[in-house]
Design an enzyme around this catalytic site. Sequence first.
Site: not given
Ligand code: 13P
Length: 232
Positions: A162, A156, A92, A6-8, A192, A90, A213-214
């Site tokens: 994050g 999640e 967010e 997930n590149w956000k 994470s 998600h 994510g990251g």
């Molecule tokens: P991180 O891997 O950066 O914690 O993000 C997880 C995420 O929200 C994937 O959708």
Amino acid sequence: MLIAGNWKMYNGPAETAEFCLGLREQELEGVDVVVCPPFVSLAAAVQLLAGTEIAVAAQNVHWDDEGAFTGEVSAGMLRELGVYGTIVGHSERRQYFGETDETVSKRVHAALEAGLFVIACVGETEQERAAGETEAVLRRQLAVLEPDDNLVLAYEPVWAIGTGHTSTPEHAQEASAFIKSQVEAPVIYGGSVKPGNAAELLAQPDVDGALVGGASLELESFTAICRAAIRS
Ligand code: 13P
């Protein structure tokens, strides 16, 4: 095993093209790999990953086919572009953009109906966890979803996103098993996930992959996680 990146709100079209050119050179047989770029980068990803087994998914989708919904994109539009699936719900989106269980449900149903593959996200906040409400929250979030061949659930925990504070493998296992008891579907873990902790999370019997994510933004760390999935 499914590994989704997930590149956000990272990686515009040029960075996406560069990433996908590198990704298509990798040997990733034995794991289902999905990348989820922002809307503006979907076309580049679809084009550059054509002919590979790597799938491209969006990060959100609207429930109507078309209409006066400024800033939204429909499942049909994603399909037209050659997009394979989408993330829905998600945390967010729930936290910053007013997403509710009801809108998650509408988005998931519309996406599945249009033939998209869906990764629907659930998970408790730190406050909910501290109050011992994890199962109650998951039960509520899952109550609006039904099993479907094209549905995967992502557990999640919001406190792990994050933050570098990954869930313990035991907690990820326990929550994934609970989720499956509510909605029979594969469950992937997000929060994470890094090359260093992926193997032990993916070794849990009810963890069927990861939503990253990251660590999905760098080719090296993303493919290292994909390789951990191949080995598990
Ligand atoms: P991180 O891997 O950066 O914690 O993000 C997880 C995420 O929200 C994937 O959708």
